[in-house]
Design a protein around this motif. Structure first.
Motif, PDB file in Angstrom:
ATOM      1  N   MET A   1       0.830  -1.190   0.000  1.00  0.00           N
ATOM      2  CA  MET A   1       0.000   0.000   0.000  1.00  0.00           C
ATOM      3  C   MET A   1       0.875   1.254   0.000  1.00  0.00           C
ATOM      4  N   ASP A   2       2.015   1.199   0.654  1.00  0.00           N
ATOM      5  CA  ASP A   2       2.874   2.381   0.703  1.00  0.00           C
ATOM      6  C   ASP A   2       3.306   2.822  -0.690  1.00  0.00           C
TER       7      ASP A   2
ATOM      8  N   TRP B   1      -2.087   9.271   8.933  1.00  0.00           N
ATOM      9  CA  TRP B   1      -3.396   8.945   8.357  1.00  0.00           C
ATOM     10  C   TRP B   1      -3.587   9.723   7.071  1.00  0.00           C
TER      11      TRP B   1
ATOM     12  N   ILE C   1      -5.810   6.007   2.016  1.00  0.00           N
ATOM     13  CA  ILE C   1      -5.612   4.687   2.615  1.00  0.00           C
ATOM     14  C   ILE C   1      -6.952   3.993   2.850  1.00  0.00           C
ATOM     15  N   VAL C   2      -7.954   4.738   3.261  1.00  0.00           N
ATOM     16  CA  VAL C   2      -9.292   4.170   3.459  1.00  0.00           C
ATOM     17  C   VAL C   2      -9.816   3.601   2.141  1.00  0.00           C
TER      18      VAL C   2
ATOM     19  N   TYR D   1      -7.990   2.632  -0.482  1.00  0.00           N
ATOM     20  CA  TYR D   1      -7.178   1.467  -0.853  1.00  0.00           C
ATOM     21  C   TYR D   1      -7.584   0.219  -0.079  1.00  0.00           C
ATOM     22  N   LYS D   2      -7.907   0.377   1.205  1.00  0.00           N
ATOM     23  CA  LYS D   2      -8.331  -0.780   1.988  1.00  0.00           C
ATOM     24  C   LYS D   2      -9.640  -1.332   1.455  1.00  0.00           C
ATOM     25  N   LYS D   3     -10.559  -0.459   1.045  1.00  0.00           N
ATOM     26  CA  LYS D   3     -11.832  -0.921   0.479  1.00  0.00           C
ATOM     27  C   LYS D   3     -11.627  -1.606  -0.870  1.00  0.00           C
TER      28      LYS D   3
ATOM     29  N   GLY E   1      -9.081  -3.414  -1.500  1.00  0.00           N
ATOM     30  CA  GLY E   1      -8.391  -4.682  -1.238  1.00  0.00           C
ATOM     31  C   GLY E   1      -6.887  -4.626  -1.385  1.00  0.00           C
ATOM     32  N   ILE E   2      -6.292  -3.445  -1.456  1.00  0.00           N
ATOM     33  CA  ILE E   2      -4.841  -3.339  -1.538  1.00  0.00           C
ATOM     34  C   ILE E   2      -4.275  -3.590  -0.151  1.00  0.00           C
ATOM     35  N   LYS E   3      -3.340  -4.508  -0.050  1.00  0.00           N
ATOM     36  CA  LYS E   3      -2.789  -4.904   1.239  1.00  0.00           C
ATOM     37  C   LYS E   3      -1.650  -3.975   1.657  1.00  0.00           C
ATOM     38  N   GLU E   4      -1.478  -3.855   2.976  1.00  0.00           N
ATOM     39  CA  GLU E   4      -0.390  -3.053   3.523  1.00  0.00           C
ATOM     40  C   GLU E   4       0.909  -3.822   3.435  1.00  0.00           C
TER      41      GLU E   4
END
Length: 65
Positions: A1-2, A49, A53-54, A56-58, A60-63
């Motif tokens: 994700m970074d 924050w 990022i919110v 990307y999480k929705k 499905g991109i992983k950290e």
């Protein structure tokens, strides 16, 4: 994700710079958008924050591990 976050940020900043700031008759919106993106990066450095990022999480991109 970074990596995805850095890529998104860099692309948007470069795009806004090229489209909105370089021409002398740039619309105020592009200048404001560039300011917003820059301030968002600064605040995310302190708060760790970012609104993207919110998203990307929705998506499905992983950290990074």
């Amino acid at each position: 994700m970074d990596r995805a976050l850095r890529l998104t940020s860099g692309v948007f900043l470069l795009l806004v710079l090229l489209i909105g700031i370089l021409p002398s008759n740039a619309h105020w919106f592009w200048k404001f958008f560039l300011l917003f993106l820059s301030l968002n990066q600064i605040q995310s450095a302190f708060t760790n924050w970012c609104p993207v990022i919110v998203l990307y999480k929705k998506l499905g991109i992983k950290e990074c591990a």
